[in-house]
Motif scaffolding. Structure first.
Motif, mmCIF file in Angstrom:
data_model
loop_
_atom_site.group_PDB
_atom_site.id
_atom_site.type_symbol
_atom_site.label_atom_id
_atom_site.label_comp_id
_atom_site.label_asym_id
_atom_site.label_seq_id
_atom_site.Cartn_x
_atom_site.Cartn_y
_atom_site.Cartn_z
ATOM 1 N N TYR A 84 7.469 -3.912 -0.295
ATOM 2 C CA TYR A 84 6.675 -3.161 0.848
ATOM 3 C C TYR A 84 6.721 -3.852 2.063
ATOM 4 O O TYR A 84 6.967 -3.196 3.032
ATOM 5 C CB TYR A 84 5.547 -3.113 -0.114
ATOM 6 C CG TYR A 84 5.349 -2.412 -1.107
ATOM 7 C CD1 TYR A 84 5.725 -0.981 -1.403
ATOM 8 C CD2 TYR A 84 5.065 -3.057 -2.412
ATOM 9 C CE1 TYR A 84 5.794 -0.264 -2.780
ATOM 10 C CE2 TYR A 84 5.019 -2.451 -3.625
ATOM 11 C CZ TYR A 84 5.369 -1.071 -3.824
ATOM 12 O OH TYR A 84 5.284 -0.536 -4.942
ATOM 13 N N LEU A 85 6.577 -5.189 2.097
ATOM 14 C CA LEU A 85 6.474 -5.792 3.298
ATOM 15 C C LEU A 85 7.885 -5.516 4.073
ATOM 16 O O LEU A 85 7.803 -5.647 5.305
ATOM 17 C CB LEU A 85 6.217 -7.363 3.234
ATOM 18 C CG LEU A 85 6.135 -8.081 4.312
ATOM 19 C CD1 LEU A 85 5.149 -7.663 5.433
ATOM 20 C CD2 LEU A 85 5.962 -9.717 3.929
ATOM 21 N N ALA A 86 9.018 -5.923 3.319
ATOM 22 C CA ALA A 86 10.276 -5.689 4.009
ATOM 23 C C ALA A 86 10.466 -4.140 4.482
ATOM 24 O O ALA A 86 11.051 -4.109 5.557
ATOM 25 C CB ALA A 86 11.345 -6.024 2.919
ATOM 26 N N ASP A 87 10.107 -3.376 3.499
ATOM 27 C CA ASP A 87 10.240 -1.985 4.415
ATOM 28 C C ASP A 87 9.269 -1.760 5.465
ATOM 29 O O ASP A 87 9.681 -0.877 6.670
ATOM 30 C CB ASP A 87 9.542 -1.032 3.129
ATOM 31 C CG ASP A 87 10.882 -0.680 2.105
ATOM 32 O OD1 ASP A 87 11.801 -1.145 2.426
ATOM 33 O OD2 ASP A 87 10.598 -0.199 1.148
ATOM 34 N N PHE A 88 8.036 -2.242 5.185
ATOM 35 C CA PHE A 88 7.313 -2.154 6.702
ATOM 36 C C PHE A 88 7.824 -2.938 7.799
ATOM 37 O O PHE A 88 7.919 -2.321 9.038
ATOM 38 C CB PHE A 88 5.921 -3.041 6.564
ATOM 39 C CG PHE A 88 5.152 -2.882 7.869
ATOM 40 C CD1 PHE A 88 4.538 -1.808 8.408
ATOM 41 C CD2 PHE A 88 4.858 -4.268 8.384
ATOM 42 C CE1 PHE A 88 3.595 -1.921 9.341
ATOM 43 C CE2 PHE A 88 4.120 -4.252 9.466
ATOM 44 C CZ PHE A 88 3.598 -3.290 9.949
ATOM 45 N N LEU A 89 8.563 -4.006 7.786
ATOM 46 C CA LEU A 89 9.130 -4.710 8.834
ATOM 47 C C LEU A 89 10.280 -3.820 9.474
ATOM 48 O O LEU A 89 10.684 -4.032 10.419
ATOM 49 C CB LEU A 89 9.520 -6.321 8.564
ATOM 50 C CG LEU A 89 8.312 -7.180 8.241
ATOM 51 C CD1 LEU A 89 8.693 -8.464 7.646
ATOM 52 C CD2 LEU A 89 7.614 -7.363 9.573
ATOM 53 N N ARG A 90 11.128 -3.282 8.248
ATOM 54 C CA ARG A 90 12.278 -2.626 8.880
ATOM 55 C C ARG A 90 11.997 -1.370 9.465
ATOM 56 O O ARG A 90 12.872 -0.706 10.075
ATOM 57 C CB ARG A 90 13.365 -2.467 7.528
ATOM 58 C CG ARG A 90 14.174 -3.775 7.312
ATOM 59 C CD ARG A 90 15.200 -3.408 6.313
ATOM 60 N NE ARG A 90 14.642 -2.741 4.971
ATOM 61 C CZ ARG A 90 14.631 -3.387 3.879
ATOM 62 N NH1 ARG A 90 14.953 -4.663 3.780
ATOM 63 N NH2 ARG A 90 13.994 -3.072 2.990
ATOM 64 N N ALA A 91 10.774 -0.871 9.135
ATOM 65 C CA ALA A 91 10.562 0.398 9.578
ATOM 66 C C ALA A 91 11.311 1.447 8.740
ATOM 67 O O ALA A 91 11.978 2.483 9.413
ATOM 68 C CB ALA A 91 10.428 0.636 11.011
ATOM 69 N N THR A 108 17.678 -11.736 11.441
ATOM 70 C CA THR A 108 16.517 -11.058 11.128
ATOM 71 C C THR A 108 16.754 -10.415 9.533
ATOM 72 O O THR A 108 15.802 -10.187 8.834
ATOM 73 C CB THR A 108 16.205 -9.975 12.143
ATOM 74 O OG1 THR A 108 15.971 -10.609 13.586
ATOM 75 C CG2 THR A 108 14.738 -9.390 12.036
ATOM 76 N N VAL A 109 18.112 -9.906 9.523
ATOM 77 C CA VAL A 109 18.201 -9.365 8.247
ATOM 78 C C VAL A 109 18.243 -10.544 7.092
ATOM 79 O O VAL A 109 17.453 -9.898 6.114
ATOM 80 C CB VAL A 109 19.764 -8.749 8.217
ATOM 81 C CG1 VAL A 109 20.143 -8.402 6.725
ATOM 82 C CG2 VAL A 109 19.970 -7.678 8.939
ATOM 83 N N VAL A 110 18.550 -11.420 7.226
ATOM 84 C CA VAL A 110 18.289 -12.604 6.126
ATOM 85 C C VAL A 110 16.797 -12.720 6.239
ATOM 86 O O VAL A 110 16.394 -13.006 4.983
ATOM 87 C CB VAL A 110 19.165 -14.121 6.829
ATOM 88 C CG1 VAL A 110 18.804 -15.071 6.047
ATOM 89 C CG2 VAL A 110 20.585 -13.784 6.657
ATOM 90 N N ALA A 111 15.831 -13.097 7.371
ATOM 91 C CA ALA A 111 14.528 -13.238 7.246
ATOM 92 C C ALA A 111 13.828 -12.111 6.541
ATOM 93 O O ALA A 111 13.004 -12.270 5.516
ATOM 94 C CB ALA A 111 13.984 -13.241 8.462
ATOM 95 N N ALA A 160 14.572 2.135 5.429
ATOM 96 C CA ALA A 160 15.355 1.229 4.569
ATOM 97 C C ALA A 160 16.477 0.594 5.174
ATOM 98 O O ALA A 160 17.028 -0.298 4.489
ATOM 99 C CB ALA A 160 16.128 2.250 3.828
ATOM 100 N N GLU A 161 16.575 0.778 6.310
ATOM 101 C CA GLU A 161 17.790 0.317 7.159
ATOM 102 C C GLU A 161 17.128 -0.210 8.642
ATOM 103 O O GLU A 161 16.264 0.203 9.085
ATOM 104 C CB GLU A 161 19.057 1.138 7.417
ATOM 105 C CG GLU A 161 19.539 1.401 5.951
ATOM 106 C CD GLU A 161 20.910 2.178 6.454
ATOM 107 O OE1 GLU A 161 21.170 2.456 7.572
ATOM 108 O OE2 GLU A 161 21.643 2.571 5.370
ATOM 109 N N PHE A 162 17.895 -1.272 9.114
ATOM 110 C CA PHE A 162 17.564 -1.654 10.418
ATOM 111 C C PHE A 162 17.896 -0.690 11.467
ATOM 112 O O PHE A 162 19.296 -0.052 11.301
ATOM 113 C CB PHE A 162 18.135 -3.005 10.919
ATOM 114 C CG PHE A 162 17.443 -4.231 10.259
ATOM 115 C CD1 PHE A 162 16.434 -4.761 10.905
ATOM 116 C CD2 PHE A 162 17.893 -4.512 8.956
ATOM 117 C CE1 PHE A 162 15.819 -5.922 10.440
ATOM 118 C CE2 PHE A 162 17.389 -5.676 8.486
ATOM 119 C CZ PHE A 162 16.228 -6.346 9.157
ATOM 120 N N ASN A 163 17.267 -0.215 12.316
ATOM 121 C CA ASN A 163 17.747 0.838 13.585
ATOM 122 C C ASN A 163 16.739 0.575 14.602
ATOM 123 O O ASN A 163 15.951 -0.506 14.653
ATOM 124 C CB ASN A 163 17.375 2.166 12.876
ATOM 125 C CG ASN A 163 16.141 2.465 12.364
ATOM 126 O OD1 ASN A 163 15.419 1.930 12.529
ATOM 127 N ND2 ASN A 163 16.050 3.549 11.374
#
Length: 108
Positions: A43-50, A27-30, A52-55
């Motif tokens: 912006y899409l990446a920040d939305f998906l990650r909710a 998921t990090v790679v995707a 700056a980082e995965f949590n």
């Protein structure tokens, strides 16, 4: 095409749900691939990650997208398709030729 994209979204969001090492790094790679897109990618990446980082919020976001948003969109598209088929009807396949009917003078 929209159903294909929605199917790919189901696969992406469902892959994180077991939350083991393989699904986490995939998921990090995707998400990083999405982040490399022009203009809306970060912006899409920040939305998906909710953030700056995965949590834990990322997992709940992926779960809600996987269980609510994408199936709702798929059901709406299928419903719209069935409505349009009922309203407009279907067409004949291109290999079937329409029969020419001679018009009578009374019909003209």
């Amino acid at each position: 095409m929209v159903l294909l994209v929605l199917t790919l979204m189901m696969g992406l969001t469902g892959y994180l749900l077991p939350f083991d090492q393989r699904s986490f790094w995939a998921t990090v790679v995707a998400v990083n691939i999405n982040a490399s897109g022009p203009i809306v990618g970060p912006y899409l990446a920040d939305f998906l990650r909710a953030g700056a980082e995965f949590n834990a919020t990322t997992i709940s976001r992926f779960y809600s997208i996987h269980m609510l948003l994408v199936p709702g969109l798929i059901a709406a598209l299928i419903g719209a398709h069935l409505y349009l088929v009922a309203k407009l009807g279907t067409t004949a396949p291109p290999w079937l030729k329409a029969e020419k009917k001679e018009l009578l003078k009374e019909e003209i």
